[in-house]
Design an enzyme around this catalytic site. Structure first.
Site, mmCIF file in Angstrom:
data_model
loop_
_atom_site.group_PDB
_atom_site.id
_atom_site.type_symbol
_atom_site.label_atom_id
_atom_site.label_comp_id
_atom_site.label_asym_id
_atom_site.label_seq_id
_atom_site.Cartn_x
_atom_site.Cartn_y
_atom_site.Cartn_z
ATOM 1 N N GLY A 112 0.813 -1.225 0.000
ATOM 2 C CA GLY A 112 0.000 0.000 0.000
ATOM 3 C C GLY A 112 0.844 1.272 0.000
ATOM 4 N N GLU A 115 1.753 1.736 -3.528
ATOM 5 C CA GLU A 115 0.505 2.112 -4.218
ATOM 6 C C GLU A 115 0.150 3.577 -3.943
ATOM 7 O OE1 GLU A 115 -1.475 -1.450 -2.583
ATOM 8 O OE2 GLU A 115 -2.251 -1.748 -4.602
ATOM 9 N N GLU A 135 2.608 -8.287 -1.938
ATOM 10 C CA GLU A 135 1.343 -8.882 -1.459
ATOM 11 C C GLU A 135 1.231 -10.379 -1.721
ATOM 12 O OE1 GLU A 135 1.617 -5.921 -2.849
ATOM 13 O OE2 GLU A 135 0.225 -4.498 -1.914
HETATM 14 N N1 COA Z 1 1.847 -4.002 8.698
HETATM 15 C C1 COA Z 1 1.893 -4.075 10.035
HETATM 16 N N2 COA Z 1 3.032 -3.935 10.743
HETATM 17 C C2 COA Z 1 4.153 -3.711 10.053
HETATM 18 C C3 COA Z 1 4.170 -3.626 8.643
HETATM 19 C C4 COA Z 1 2.948 -3.779 7.966
HETATM 20 N N3 COA Z 1 2.861 -3.683 6.642
HETATM 21 N N4 COA Z 1 5.461 -3.399 8.240
HETATM 22 C C5 COA Z 1 6.191 -3.346 9.361
HETATM 23 N N5 COA Z 1 5.415 -3.530 10.450
HETATM 24 C C6 COA Z 1 5.827 -3.532 11.867
HETATM 25 C C7 COA Z 1 6.504 -4.840 12.243
HETATM 26 O O1 COA Z 1 5.533 -5.826 12.543
HETATM 27 C C8 COA Z 1 7.310 -4.391 13.443
HETATM 28 O O2 COA Z 1 6.436 -4.285 14.560
HETATM 29 P P1 COA Z 1 6.939 -4.838 16.024
HETATM 30 O O3 COA Z 1 8.172 -4.008 16.320
HETATM 31 O O4 COA Z 1 5.789 -4.497 16.906
HETATM 32 O O5 COA Z 1 7.241 -6.294 15.850
HETATM 33 C C9 COA Z 1 7.726 -2.975 13.084
HETATM 34 O O6 COA Z 1 6.809 -2.529 12.078
HETATM 35 C C10 COA Z 1 9.129 -2.873 12.504
HETATM 36 O O7 COA Z 1 9.227 -3.778 11.415
HETATM 37 P P2 COA Z 1 10.323 -4.967 11.326
HETATM 38 O O8 COA Z 1 9.744 -6.035 10.461
HETATM 39 O O9 COA Z 1 10.776 -5.348 12.681
HETATM 40 O O10 COA Z 1 11.491 -4.199 10.583
HETATM 41 P P3 COA Z 1 12.622 -4.832 9.646
HETATM 42 O O11 COA Z 1 13.599 -3.741 9.402
HETATM 43 O O12 COA Z 1 13.123 -6.128 10.219
HETATM 44 O O13 COA Z 1 11.874 -5.196 8.249
HETATM 45 C C11 COA Z 1 10.369 -4.760 6.410
HETATM 46 C C12 COA Z 1 11.338 -4.162 7.476
HETATM 47 C C13 COA Z 1 9.715 -3.580 5.707
HETATM 48 C C14 COA Z 1 11.172 -5.600 5.421
HETATM 49 C C15 COA Z 1 9.316 -5.638 7.121
HETATM 50 O O14 COA Z 1 8.733 -4.881 8.174
HETATM 51 C C16 COA Z 1 8.193 -6.092 6.219
HETATM 52 O O15 COA Z 1 8.374 -7.011 5.450
HETATM 53 N N6 COA Z 1 7.011 -5.457 6.322
HETATM 54 C C17 COA Z 1 5.829 -5.854 5.602
HETATM 55 C C18 COA Z 1 5.917 -5.421 4.167
HETATM 56 C C19 COA Z 1 4.705 -5.879 3.412
HETATM 57 O O16 COA Z 1 4.479 -7.066 3.186
HETATM 58 N N7 COA Z 1 3.882 -4.913 2.994
HETATM 59 C C20 COA Z 1 2.717 -5.154 2.225
HETATM 60 C C21 COA Z 1 1.518 -5.261 3.090
HETATM 61 S S1 COA Z 1 0.072 -5.455 2.104
#
Ligand code: COA
Length: 260
Positions: A112, A115, A135
């Site tokens: 998102g 997007e 996604e």
């Molecule tokens: N939705 C909800 N929470 C999210 C999020 C999302 N899209 N992206 C990150 N967060 C949260 C994590 O759960 C974490 O929360 P916590 O500290 O309470 O556990 C916090 O943000 C920090 O993220 P973290 O994953 O620990 O950081 P990282 O540096 O290890 O990784 C990313 C960064 C962006 C690679 C990883 O957070 C990720 O893959 N996020 C989801 C991306 C995604 O799939 N987006 C599409 C959604 S439709």
């Protein structure tokens, strides 16, 4: 004007909007989407704003996607409403705004988040940015216009590659494929967006609003694509793969998909 998740700074005729939910990498919960809708409706009518820059607070993320924890229990009906409401009230609203919106991408722009940037009229990115539509790794597809707008902007082949592999790309690759029009250092990002805004401000606001409308007009046939995206997106929510994908993210493990 006070918001819980947005910070709004007015710099002459330029509005700078920061998404501010740093601990969750600025992921888009319902509250943020509602606040964007509210603020952008005001900015649309506000004569003291002629350009909007949208960016993320902190040095790590523009927006790391929709908030996965909010929709992990959804079924197709809620998925349909999530996608339709988001498209109508935020993503399509921004794309068809009468004023230019520049996405200043400062880190992760995923799902998102990308997007949101794709709905903006211009994208510039900091060197440390990472962009992607991951996604399918969660068992869904992009639902805020990503399947349509990414293909329009970078072409169908690269959009297929990015969506099917769920890979992230870096800022240089994003520049090479035309996903962003400029890459600068993190420190220079907002100044660079302001500089571009000032250039735009020297041109006719009337003509600019007509130009945005005219450019959008050429892509109107994608309206059906957006509608179909909502339907296909919602269908994913009834799959086992979706439960597995979102639970795996929340449990911080790799998903095991079964294809149903
Ligand atoms: N939705 C909800 N929470 C999210 C999020 C999302 N899209 N992206 C990150 N967060 C949260 C994590 O759960 C974490 O929360 P916590 O500290 O309470 O556990 C916090 O943000 C920090 O993220 P973290 O994953 O620990 O950081 P990282 O540096 O290890 O990784 C990313 C960064 C962006 C690679 C990883 O957070 C990720 O893959 N996020 C989801 C991306 C995604 O799939 N987006 C599409 C959604 S439709």
């Amino acid at each position: 004007m006070k918001f819980k998740y947005l910070i709004h700074e007015q710099r002459d005729l330029i509005s700078v909007v920061y998404i501010n939910r740093i601990k969750k990498l600025n992921s888009l919960n319902i509250g943020i989407l509602e606040e964007i809708n509210h603020l952008f409706k005001i900015l649309k009518k506000d004569n003291s704003t002629r350009i909007i820059i949208i960016t993320g607070k902190g040095d790590k993320a523009f927006v790391a996607g929709a908030d996965i924890s909010e929709f992990s229990n959804f079924k197709s009906k809620e998925g349909f409403n999530l996608s339709m409401k988001g498209q109508n009230e935020v993503f399509n609203f921004i794309e068809t705004l009468n004023k230019p919106v520049i996405a200043a991408i400062n880190g992760y722009a995923l799902g998102g988040g990308l997007e949101l940037a794709l709905s903006c009229h211009i994208r510039i990115a900091s060197k440390n940015s990472k962009m992607g539509l991951p996604e399918t790794s969660l068992g869904i597809i992009p639902g805020y216009g990503g399947t349509q707008r990414l293909a329009q902007i970078v072409g169908r082949g690269i959009a297929n590659e990015m969506i099917l592999t769920a890979d992230f790309i870096d800022a240089d690759r994003a520049l090479a494929i035309g996903l962003v029009s400029k890459v600068v250092s993190s420190e220079e990002l907002i100044d660079s967006a302001i500089k571009m805004s000032k250039k735009i401000l020297t041109n006719s606001p009337f003509a600019i609003s007509k130009a945005i409308k005219a450019i959008n007009f050429g892509f109107n046939h994608n309206k059906n694509g957006l509608k179909n995206e909502i339907k296909l997106f919602s269908e994913c929510f009834d799959s086992e793969d979706f439960n597995e994908g979102t639970n795996a993210f929340i449990d911080k493990r790799k998903p095991k998909f079964k294809g149903r």
